[in-house]
Design an enzyme around this catalytic site. Sequence first.
Site, PDB file in Angstrom:
ATOM      1  N   HIS A 105       0.250  15.460   5.326  1.00 27.45           N
ATOM      2  CA  HIS A 105      -0.655  14.500   6.257  1.00 27.45           C
ATOM      3  C   HIS A 105      -0.188  14.492   7.421  1.00 27.45           C
ATOM      4  O   HIS A 105      -0.716  13.699   8.434  1.00 27.45           O
ATOM      5  CB  HIS A 105      -0.850  13.141   5.575  1.00 27.45           C
ATOM      6  CG  HIS A 105      -1.712  13.474   4.210  1.00 27.45           C
ATOM      7  ND1 HIS A 105      -1.928  12.206   3.576  1.00 27.45           N
ATOM      8  CD2 HIS A 105      -2.425  14.355   3.528  1.00 27.45           C
ATOM      9  CE1 HIS A 105      -2.702  12.762   2.286  1.00 27.45           C
ATOM     10  NE2 HIS A 105      -2.786  14.071   2.405  1.00 27.45           N
ATOM     11  N   GLY A 171       4.896   6.019  -5.794  1.00 32.75           N
ATOM     12  CA  GLY A 171       4.355   5.342  -4.764  1.00 32.75           C
ATOM     13  C   GLY A 171       3.155   5.810  -4.249  1.00 32.75           C
ATOM     14  O   GLY A 171       2.892   5.653  -2.899  1.00 32.75           O
ATOM     15  N   ALA A 215       9.767   0.674  -5.989  1.00 33.57           N
ATOM     16  CA  ALA A 215      10.380   2.133  -5.821  1.00 33.57           C
ATOM     17  C   ALA A 215      12.011   1.966  -5.668  1.00 33.57           C
ATOM     18  O   ALA A 215      12.958   2.871  -5.957  1.00 33.57           O
ATOM     19  CB  ALA A 215       9.856   3.017  -4.895  1.00 33.57           C
TER      20      ALA A 215
HETATM   21  N1  APR Z   1       7.185   0.395  -5.152  1.00 32.83           N
HETATM   22  C1  APR Z   1       6.444   1.444  -5.749  1.00 32.83           C
HETATM   23  N2  APR Z   1       5.118   1.576  -5.686  1.00 32.83           N
HETATM   24  C2  APR Z   1       4.552   0.801  -4.817  1.00 32.83           C
HETATM   25  C3  APR Z   1       5.210  -0.303  -3.887  1.00 32.83           C
HETATM   26  C4  APR Z   1       6.673  -0.404  -4.153  1.00 32.83           C
HETATM   27  N3  APR Z   1       7.334  -1.094  -3.700  1.00 32.83           N
HETATM   28  N4  APR Z   1       4.249  -1.015  -3.214  1.00 32.83           N
HETATM   29  C5  APR Z   1       2.880  -0.411  -3.322  1.00 32.83           C
HETATM   30  N5  APR Z   1       3.294   0.756  -4.203  1.00 32.83           N
HETATM   31  C6  APR Z   1       2.217   1.679  -4.725  1.00 32.83           C
HETATM   32  C7  APR Z   1       0.752   1.003  -5.143  1.00 32.83           C
HETATM   33  O1  APR Z   1       0.605   0.605  -6.439  1.00 32.83           O
HETATM   34  C8  APR Z   1      -0.079   2.140  -4.750  1.00 32.83           C
HETATM   35  O2  APR Z   1      -0.301   3.119  -6.202  1.00 32.83           O
HETATM   36  O3  APR Z   1       1.897   2.629  -3.963  1.00 32.83           O
HETATM   37  C9  APR Z   1       0.676   3.095  -4.025  1.00 32.83           C
HETATM   38  C10 APR Z   1      -0.077   2.959  -2.280  1.00 32.83           C
HETATM   39  O4  APR Z   1      -1.374   3.597  -2.685  1.00 32.83           O
HETATM   40  P1  APR Z   1      -1.904   3.786  -1.279  1.00 32.83           P
HETATM   41  O5  APR Z   1      -1.815   2.756  -0.383  1.00 32.83           O
HETATM   42  O6  APR Z   1      -3.437   4.464  -1.668  1.00 32.83           O
HETATM   43  O7  APR Z   1      -1.265   4.965  -0.261  1.00 32.83           O
HETATM   44  P2  APR Z   1      -1.161   6.769  -0.656  1.00 32.83           P
HETATM   45  O8  APR Z   1      -1.435   6.834  -2.218  1.00 32.83           O
HETATM   46  O9  APR Z   1      -0.067   7.072   0.056  1.00 32.83           O
HETATM   47  O10 APR Z   1      -2.589   7.043   0.106  1.00 32.83           O
HETATM   48  C11 APR Z   1      -2.524   8.473   0.064  1.00 32.83           C
HETATM   49  O11 APR Z   1      -4.564   8.266   1.460  1.00 32.83           O
HETATM   50  O12 APR Z   1      -5.177   6.712   3.246  1.00 32.83           O
HETATM   51  C12 APR Z   1      -5.011   8.326   2.994  1.00 32.83           C
HETATM   52  O13 APR Z   1      -3.650   9.774   4.017  1.00 32.83           O
HETATM   53  C13 APR Z   1      -3.654   8.322   3.548  1.00 32.83           C
HETATM   54  O14 APR Z   1      -1.586   9.518   2.759  1.00 32.83           O
HETATM   55  C14 APR Z   1      -2.617   8.453   2.609  1.00 32.83           C
HETATM   56  C15 APR Z   1      -3.401   8.912   1.433  1.00 32.83           C
END
Ligand code: APR
Length: 244
Positions: A105, A171, A215
């Site tokens: 990304h 995550g 994590a």
């Molecule tokens: N340890 C492990 N997992 C965690 C923690 C932690 N401390 N804190 C949050 N999470 C998890 C949440 O449960 C969730 O499943 O991380 C995930 C975050 O999800 P999103 O906020 O949706 O982020 P992501 O999956 O990276 O989003 C994907 O969406 O908005 C677009 O381009 C953006 O790259 C991003 C993509």
Amino acid sequence: MRVVVLTGAGISAESGVPTFRDADGLWEGHAVEDVATPEAFDRDPDTVQRFYDARRRALASVEPNPAHRALARLEGALGDDLLLVTQNVDDLHERAGSQRLVHMHGELLRALCASCGAQPMWDADLIDAPPCPACGVTALRPDVVWFGEMPYGLDRIEQAVIGCDVFAAIGTSGAVYPAAGYSALAAAFGAHTVELNLVPTDALTPFDEVRTGPASITVPAWADELIAAASASTGRAESDGMER
Ligand code: APR
């Protein structure tokens, strides 16, 4: 043992980088369509530039956490048998020492010239419309893949996912494709799939193994198990060689 690791915002959460869809997520302050689409940039470039300038500046106040460092250790043990694919645009994997890394990304610390296509490293603000170092045109935008744009490295990623023995999603909510489809693709080609997340996600194709928790705790434990397994199999191969 060939391993592909996909990380999302959750791996950087404990470093202080806000996730997107958690309660206090990044999108809380902004509607995605107002800051993370080409249309938003055409409509209101200053708002978009300021959103990313603030996130780029914030990188100076965060550090890699034990999860980032564990993946760098895992790369040290597996070398070319590990590919780290991140959806994150922060530089915490690099600062932890990971090198075999694909930012699908994009990256906050790169700019993209809409005029000549150059992708210079960039750690300053873009709100003042600086000239592109390559062509001089004032057409620099964040080198971040917005909704509706093509992610980077898809061919390389898909080849690695199809050929891996272990696929781990760390995550990530599995909300955005194509990243969200990689665990099912890996499983279809026989890989063992693992999810490491604060809470289990409801992936369409269930993971073979789910490890819940922060994590910074789950990733080092999982990585150390793989490192031990890799060194044991290397030891066996060497002793077999000696016995021949
Ligand atoms: N340890 C492990 N997992 C965690 C923690 C932690 N401390 N804190 C949050 N999470 C998890 C949440 O449960 C969730 O499943 O991380 C995930 C975050 O999800 P999103 O906020 O949706 O982020 P992501 O999956 O990276 O989003 C994907 O969406 O908005 C677009 O381009 C953006 O790259 C991003 C993509």
